[in-house]
Scaffold this active site. Structure first.
Site, PDB file in Angstrom:
ATOM      1  N   CYS A   1      50.901  38.644  43.579  1.00  0.00           N
ATOM      2  CA  CYS A   1      49.766  38.926  42.704  1.00  0.00           C
ATOM      3  C   CYS A   1      49.228  37.681  41.965  1.00  0.00           C
ATOM      4  O   CYS A   1      48.584  36.851  42.583  1.00  0.00           O
ATOM      5  CB  CYS A   1      50.151  40.042  41.752  1.00  0.00           C
ATOM      6  SG  CYS A   1      48.721  40.858  41.057  1.00  0.00           S
TER       7      CYS A   1
ATOM      8  N   HIS B   1      53.395  44.845  44.188  1.00  0.00           N
ATOM      9  CA  HIS B   1      54.531  44.819  43.268  1.00  0.00           C
ATOM     10  C   HIS B   1      55.383  46.026  43.595  1.00  0.00           C
ATOM     11  O   HIS B   1      55.178  46.714  44.569  1.00  0.00           O
ATOM     12  CB  HIS B   1      54.054  45.004  41.825  1.00  0.00           C
ATOM     13  CG  HIS B   1      53.250  43.898  41.276  1.00  0.00           C
ATOM     14  ND1 HIS B   1      53.805  42.772  40.743  1.00  0.00           N
ATOM     15  CD2 HIS B   1      51.915  43.763  41.127  1.00  0.00           C
ATOM     16  CE1 HIS B   1      52.850  41.991  40.273  1.00  0.00           C
ATOM     17  NE2 HIS B   1      51.684  42.559  40.498  1.00  0.00           N
TER      18      HIS B   1
HETATM   19  N1  GLN Z   1      45.811  38.801  36.203  1.00  0.00           N
HETATM   20  C1  GLN Z   1      45.618  39.079  37.552  1.00  0.00           C
HETATM   21  C2  GLN Z   1      44.658  40.220  37.839  1.00  0.00           C
HETATM   22  O1  GLN Z   1      44.543  41.188  37.080  1.00  0.00           O
HETATM   23  C3  GLN Z   1      46.973  39.321  38.189  1.00  0.00           C
HETATM   24  C4  GLN Z   1      47.617  40.604  37.790  1.00  0.00           C
HETATM   25  C5  GLN Z   1      48.968  40.807  38.409  1.00  0.00           C
HETATM   26  O2  GLN Z   1      49.729  39.854  38.653  1.00  0.00           O
HETATM   27  N2  GLN Z   1      49.313  42.072  38.580  1.00  0.00           N
HETATM   28  O3  GLN Z   1      44.000  40.137  38.850  1.00  0.00           O
END
Ligand code: GLN
Length: 247
Positions: A93, A193
């Site tokens: 992510c 995730h």
């Molecule tokens: N901040 C990033 C987004 O919202 C990554 C979020 C995450 O790692 N779940 O796209």
């Protein structure tokens, strides 16, 4: 056999149990008698990244990404060196986003990224945030199989020419995208995730084989009993209405 893992920003980039990915890599080595070490690396700590076989960077919200980006960018040469030396990368992510060109957050602020790959990420408006369970058909190292995870990102990642998989259910790289993640010979990057590896041990083993390849060439890993992992994945695939066919 020995395997050294580097866990980057363990204290900041750890959303939705990403640390479970490290636990899985470690346990699957130990069960096979592979001598595994895991070193963490926080902001300002000195590490020679090319000393490691696997580089892991988890996800983080916009806040964490803005906290780590300067430190991460200062390590660009070291990361490039590691890529040249054959290190395998697993990026989740926020970590995935940081290897592209840039990340533009919800407030329109641009966070410069490592620029190793041509993709870039821009935050969506609130109505197009990608949240929920996700299933994809992964193709990695000539293997094709289904994987499940959980996504929660505003970032819309565009310009990926070699995705990790095809979306079966969920969003992926963009709101209602057909594709998810990024993959090449050494790097596997994903929005999944959950954490990713406990339910998808096949990905874990491919990452381990990539890591071992650096010192030992192509290795075959012994089979482990993945009854529970398989059951967990199949339960989620079933809930998402996906047949077992390509399992
Ligand atoms: N901040 C990033 C987004 O919202 C990554 C979020 C995450 O790692 N779940 O796209």
């Amino acid at each position: 056999m020995k395997l050294n893992i580097l866990w980057m920003y363990h204290d900041l980039m750890d959303l939705y149990g990403d640390k479970g990915n490290i636990q899985v890599l470690k346990t699957r080595c130990e069960k096979r008698g592979i001598d595994v070490t895991v070193d963490t690396c926080g902001i300002g700590e000195t590490r020679t990244i090319s000393d490691y076989d696997i580089f892991f960077l988890g996800g983080g919200a916009d806040r964490e990404q803005s906290l780590i980006f300067e430190d991460l960018l200062s390590r660009r040469d070291g990361i490039e060196q590691a890529m040249k030396s054959g290190t395998a990368f697993l990026l989740i992510c926020g970590g995935y986003q940081m290897f592209g060109k840039y990340y533009r957050d919800q407030d329109g602020k641009t966070v410069p990224c490592l620029d190793f790959f041509d993709y870039y990420t821009e935050a969506s408006d609130r109505d197009h945030r990608c949240i929920g369970n996700i299933a994809i058909e992964v193709t990695m190292d000539h293997e094709t199989f289904n994987a499940v995870g959980f996504e929660n990102h505003g970032g819309q990642t565009r310009g990926v020419t070699t995705p990790l998989g095809r979306v079966l259910k969920g969003h992926g790289n963009e709101y209602q995208s057909a594709f998810e993640g990024f993959v090449n010979d050494q790097v596997a990057a994903t929005y999944m995730h959950g954490p990713l590896l406990p339910k998808n041990p096949r990905i874990a083993d491919l990452v381990l084989m990539r890591g071992l390849r650096r010192n030992y060439g192509s290795v075959t890993l012994s089979e482990l009993d993945d009854t529970f992992e398989t059951r967990a994945r199949e339960t989620m695939l079933g809930r998402l209405g996906i047949k077992k066919a390509s399992e």
